[in-house]
Design a protein around this motif. Structure first.
Motif, PDB file in Angstrom:
ATOM      1  N   VAL A  41       5.998 -21.084  10.992  1.00  0.00           N
ATOM      2  CA  VAL A  41       5.229 -20.898   9.767  1.00  0.00           C
ATOM      3  C   VAL A  41       4.656 -19.496   9.884  1.00  0.00           C
ATOM      4  N   THR A  42       5.089 -18.605   8.996  1.00  0.00           N
ATOM      5  CA  THR A  42       4.790 -17.185   9.144  1.00  0.00           C
ATOM      6  C   THR A  42       4.083 -16.652   7.915  1.00  0.00           C
ATOM      7  N   PHE A  43       2.876 -16.119   8.114  1.00  0.00           N
ATOM      8  CA  PHE A  43       2.166 -15.415   7.053  1.00  0.00           C
ATOM      9  C   PHE A  43       2.648 -13.970   7.023  1.00  0.00           C
ATOM     10  N   LEU A  44       3.041 -13.494   5.837  1.00  0.00           N
ATOM     11  CA  LEU A  44       3.439 -12.106   5.641  1.00  0.00           C
ATOM     12  C   LEU A  44       2.371 -11.425   4.787  1.00  0.00           C
ATOM     13  N   SER A  45       1.825 -10.317   5.281  1.00  0.00           N
ATOM     14  CA  SER A  45       0.702  -9.698   4.583  1.00  0.00           C
ATOM     15  C   SER A  45       0.716  -8.184   4.731  1.00  0.00           C
ATOM     16  N   GLY A  46      -0.209  -7.550   3.991  1.00  0.00           N
ATOM     17  CA  GLY A  46      -0.383  -6.098   4.043  1.00  0.00           C
ATOM     18  C   GLY A  46      -1.849  -5.744   4.048  1.00  0.00           C
ATOM     19  N   ASP A  47      -2.263  -4.826   3.171  1.00  0.00           N
ATOM     20  CA  ASP A  47      -3.650  -4.499   2.835  1.00  0.00           C
ATOM     21  C   ASP A  47      -4.412  -3.683   3.867  1.00  0.00           C
ATOM     22  N   VAL A  48      -4.332  -3.991   5.155  1.00  0.00           N
ATOM     23  CA  VAL A  48      -5.287  -3.477   6.133  1.00  0.00           C
ATOM     24  C   VAL A  48      -4.895  -2.129   6.731  1.00  0.00           C
ATOM     25  N   HIS A  49      -3.805  -1.540   6.281  1.00  0.00           N
ATOM     26  CA  HIS A  49      -3.391  -0.194   6.707  1.00  0.00           C
ATOM     27  C   HIS A  49      -3.137  -0.088   8.201  1.00  0.00           C
ATOM     28  N   ASN A  50      -2.686  -1.182   8.764  1.00  0.00           N
ATOM     29  CA  ASN A  50      -2.121  -1.189  10.103  1.00  0.00           C
ATOM     30  C   ASN A  50      -1.226  -2.416  10.214  1.00  0.00           C
ATOM     31  N   SER A  51      -0.340  -2.381  11.167  1.00  0.00           N
ATOM     32  CA  SER A  51       0.641  -3.465  11.320  1.00  0.00           C
ATOM     33  C   SER A  51       0.435  -4.152  12.658  1.00  0.00           C
ATOM     34  N   TYR A  52       0.617  -5.489  12.654  1.00  0.00           N
ATOM     35  CA  TYR A  52       0.425  -6.237  13.900  1.00  0.00           C
ATOM     36  C   TYR A  52       1.035  -7.620  13.768  1.00  0.00           C
ATOM     37  N   VAL A  74       2.380 -17.900  13.013  1.00  0.00           N
ATOM     38  CA  VAL A  74       2.143 -16.485  13.252  1.00  0.00           C
ATOM     39  C   VAL A  74       1.708 -15.784  11.971  1.00  0.00           C
ATOM     40  N   GLN A  75       1.050 -14.665  12.169  1.00  0.00           N
ATOM     41  CA  GLN A  75       0.697 -13.729  11.107  1.00  0.00           C
ATOM     42  C   GLN A  75       1.431 -12.423  11.383  1.00  0.00           C
ATOM     43  N   VAL A  76       2.171 -11.939  10.391  1.00  0.00           N
ATOM     44  CA  VAL A  76       2.899 -10.683  10.516  1.00  0.00           C
ATOM     45  C   VAL A  76       2.423  -9.750   9.411  1.00  0.00           C
ATOM     46  N   VAL A  77       2.026  -8.539   9.783  1.00  0.00           N
ATOM     47  CA  VAL A  77       1.465  -7.592   8.829  1.00  0.00           C
ATOM     48  C   VAL A  77       2.258  -6.296   8.866  1.00  0.00           C
ATOM     49  N   CYS A  78       2.560  -5.756   7.687  1.00  0.00           N
ATOM     50  CA  CYS A  78       3.129  -4.415   7.575  1.00  0.00           C
ATOM     51  C   CYS A  78       2.360  -3.666   6.493  1.00  0.00           C
ATOM     52  N   SER A  79       1.612  -2.672   6.908  1.00  0.00           N
ATOM     53  CA  SER A  79       0.809  -1.875   5.978  1.00  0.00           C
ATOM     54  C   SER A  79       0.388  -0.601   6.710  1.00  0.00           C
ATOM     55  N   PRO A  80       0.474   0.542   6.071  1.00  0.00           N
ATOM     56  CA  PRO A  80       0.880   0.816   4.700  1.00  0.00           C
ATOM     57  C   PRO A  80       2.335   1.280   4.641  1.00  0.00           C
ATOM     58  N   ILE A  81       2.907   1.249   3.439  1.00  0.00           N
ATOM     59  CA  ILE A  81       4.196   1.906   3.221  1.00  0.00           C
ATOM     60  C   ILE A  81       3.992   3.417   3.132  1.00  0.00           C
ATOM     61  N   ARG A  82       2.929   3.812   2.409  1.00  0.00           N
ATOM     62  CA  ARG A  82       2.569   5.234   2.367  1.00  0.00           C
ATOM     63  C   ARG A  82       1.113   5.398   1.967  1.00  0.00           C
ATOM     64  N   ASN A  83       0.238   5.331   2.915  1.00  0.00           N
ATOM     65  CA  ASN A  83      -1.194   5.564   2.710  1.00  0.00           C
ATOM     66  C   ASN A  83      -1.906   5.343   4.041  1.00  0.00           C
ATOM     67  N   CYS A  92       0.824  -1.213   0.000  1.00  0.00           N
ATOM     68  CA  CYS A  92       0.000   0.000   0.000  1.00  0.00           C
ATOM     69  C   CYS A  92       0.859   1.264   0.000  1.00  0.00           C
ATOM     70  N   ARG A  93       1.273   1.658  -1.201  1.00  0.00           N
ATOM     71  CA  ARG A  93       2.128   2.835  -1.333  1.00  0.00           C
ATOM     72  C   ARG A  93       1.586   3.737  -2.432  1.00  0.00           C
ATOM     73  N   THR A  94       1.122   4.924  -2.052  1.00  0.00           N
ATOM     74  CA  THR A  94       0.619   5.896  -3.007  1.00  0.00           C
ATOM     75  C   THR A  94       1.776   6.690  -3.615  1.00  0.00           C
ATOM     76  N   SER A  95       1.548   7.234  -4.805  1.00  0.00           N
ATOM     77  CA  SER A  95       2.589   7.957  -5.538  1.00  0.00           C
ATOM     78  C   SER A  95       2.236   9.442  -5.588  1.00  0.00           C
ATOM     79  N   VAL A  96       2.515  10.140  -4.501  1.00  0.00           N
ATOM     80  CA  VAL A  96       2.331  11.590  -4.453  1.00  0.00           C
ATOM     81  C   VAL A  96       3.691  12.218  -4.176  1.00  0.00           C
ATOM     82  N   PRO A  97       3.867  13.494  -4.470  1.00  0.00           N
ATOM     83  CA  PRO A  97       5.177  14.119  -4.280  1.00  0.00           C
ATOM     84  C   PRO A  97       5.665  14.035  -2.832  1.00  0.00           C
TER      85      PRO A  97
END
Length: 567
Positions: free
Chosen positions: A433-444, A461-470, A108-113
């Motif tokens: 066994v680790t799930f890596l995910s994004g999408d939800v705009h929060n990390s946990y 485990v489930q590991v989430v990193c979201s967003p990169i920029r949004n 989740c990374r938007t392209s703004v200046p």
């Protein structure tokens, strides 16, 4: 054509293993593209799609565990690195299987200046902060960056993108400010990948990618109702074909190893082309995209990356869905069979990349399961069934209730496969066994509770990193936190009242987070343990170059026995 203008986009270092790598570029015209490492050189002719020119140069015969600085040339003229570059020389670093894996990831990374206004509306770009820190020697370079969806936003365009669109068509005509076709996607990728710091990072760190909904459109393949509604529009088919075709060019082929490229039904045309004339792949790629829309099982977007201590299985959780109301599944039978083959042990850590979190916060999982039951018309009163179903469908699309929990059949089947791996029934049980995910705009971080009670030898485990920029709007953050904490028991109580909503066979809970910063995640293997870190970019003055700051660090101690075969 002079050298500075002959390179449109890239170079991007994509696939890399012990002895091979691939470098992707877009050029301004038909050309021969060459990668030079020391005295050696590798070349590829461009192919074209919709008038755009691309090359994927396979660099082979490299030494394991070595870094080779490279120069990119187009028709013999050096074009990368730029002569005035402020960054270190780009290098191809092959995998060292004797060293622990270091993997960066996010979505989740938007392209703004990257100016004050852009940082105020979208926050600081965590990827750019990482790039600057690595370039300055203030952060370790990862072995791989995994982009887990929403690399581009086709439905939420920036001002620069809208200006470009308005120069070629009216914004009053469908689809308005959204992306219409391949040409607009090509410009969208250009906006996403041309920031100097990020461009340097992508030229020197291998990357893998998978799409999510915004790469095509919000709620892509949420339900049969959504699918039918979109197909009735005048513009959807062209949008979808342009989106999937551009994804194949800009993201997918770089995921593939040289052997997989030779097996790919479209790319092998590039490899077998023996004419000096540039190969035009337009019809082949567009035809593929059209066929995939009608029959998802004709092509696979999922893939695997192997490291010395880990295996990363990246799963398509968008295009391979079964949407018929009476047999919904996140994965069709062909894709499920492929995943069945990939989910095996005999590695220290099994990583499963899926853009949508497999283990949501429990309260949200139950909420989606309840909505799924109501949307399919499973209601006791026939008089109320249809209006309730319609309301549940509207809610599902309005607030994105379309994760694995909303496709319970596939969720349950994959969970059983994972548990079989964790029990050691598919080879030596991994430490994690680790799930890596994004999408939800929060990390946990979420963890299966007392997995050993179910015979598991692995930490799951489930590991989430979201967003990169949004960033998520602040008003929604309260609800997301509640689904991870205070609403867990109430939602479980409601879900348990209905026999139509299956109880998860293996309960889990959120153990760390959620965090709502723009972040880039890092996973580092340390024997049987994983060290997880989330970092954000900080800009005290609102503009300029950000610094990299740590949001959180979590250490997970795996329960398996890496390197030791269980008896």
């Amino acid at each position: 054509m002079d050298a500075p203008t002959s390179l449109v986009l890239g170079p991007m270092l994509r696939y890399a293993d012990e002895t091979t790598a691939s470098v992707w570029v877009e050029t301004a015209a038909s050309a021969e593209v060459t990668v030079r490492c020391g005295a050696r050189a590798w070349s590829a002719r461009t192919f074209r799609v919709e008038g755009h020119h691309y090359a994927l140069v396979v660099v082979d015969g490299l030494e394991p565990a070595k870094t080779c600085d490279y120069v990119l040339a187009v028709d013999g003229q050096p074009v990368w690195p730029p002569p005035d570059s402020r960054y270190p020389p780009p290098g191809i670093r092959t995998i060292d299987r004797t060293q622990p894996t270091r993997l960066a990831y996010g979505s989740c990374r938007t392209s703004v200046p990257h100016d004050r206004e852009g940082n105020e509306t979208n926050g600081v770009d965590a990827l750019r902060a990482l790039a600057l820190a690595i370039a300055a020697g203030e952060a370790e370079q990862p072995d791989l960056i995994a982009f887990l969806g929403d690399q581009v936003y086709a439905d939420l365009t920036s001002e620069a993108m809208r200006e470009w669109i308005s120069a070629r068509r009216s914004l009053d005509e469908p689809p308005g400010e959204e992306i219409k076709d391949y040409a607009e996607y090509a410009h969208l990728y250009r906006l996403a990948w041309t920031d100097p710091a990020n461009r340097w990072l992508l030229s020197t760190v291998p990357s893998c990618m998978i799409f999510d909904d915004h790469d095509i459109r919000d709620d892509w393949n949420t339900s049969w109702t959504w699918h039918e509604t979109m197909n009735r529009t005048s513009w959807w088919h062209e949008r979808l074909v342009g989106g999937l075709a551009s994804y194949w060019v800009y993201q997918h082929i770089g995921n593939l190893s040289p052997d997989q490229l030779r097996e790919d039904e479209i790319y092998r045309r590039v490899l077998s082309h023996d004419s000096d004339d540039e190969l035009d792949l337009t019809d082949a790629v567009m035809d593929l995209a059209s066929r995939v829309d009608r029959h998802p099982d004709v092509y696979r977007w999922s893939y695997v990356r192997d490291f010395g201590d880990s295996r990363l299985v990246v799963v398509d959780s968008r295009a391979a869905r079964v949407l018929e109301p009476d047999r919904r599944s996140m994965l069709d039978p062909v894709e499920m069979a492929w995943l069945d083959d990939q989910l095996v042990g005999d590695v220290d850590h099994l990583l499963i990349g899926t853009s949508l979190p497999f283990l949501l916060p429990p309260g949200l999982h139950d909420f989606e399961a309840i909505d799924e039951m109501l949307a399919t018309g499973a209601f006791s009163s026939q008089r109320l069934s249809r209006p309730v179903s319609r309301a549940a469908e509207r809610l599902r699309q309005a607030v994105d209730l379309e994760h694995w929990a909303a496709f319970n059949e596939g969720f349950a089947e994959v969970f059983e496969l994972v548990m079989a791996v964790a029990r050691g029934e598919r080879g030596r049980a991994p430490a994690t066994v680790t799930f890596l995910s994004g999408d939800v705009h929060n990390s946990y971080v979420a963890q299966v509770d007392h997995a050993e009670r179910y015979g598991a030898r692995s930490l799951i485990v489930q590991v989430v990193c979201s967003p990169i920029r949004n960033p998520m709007p602040r008003t929604l953050r309260v609800f997301m936190s509640a689904f991870a904490k205070s609403l867990v028991r109430p939602m479980r109580w409601i879900a348990s009242r209905s026999s139509r909503i299956p109880d998860p066979a293996y309960p889990w809970r959120v153990t760390d987070g959620p965090w709502f910063d723009n972040c880039i995640g890092e996973l580092m293997v340390d024997g049987p343990a994983l060290e997880l870190t989330w970092r954000r970019g900080e800009l005290p003055d609102g503009e300029g170059d950000p610094t990299l700051a740590t949001v959180a660090t979590v250490r997970l101690q795996g329960t398996g026995q890496p390197g030791i075969v269980a008896v």
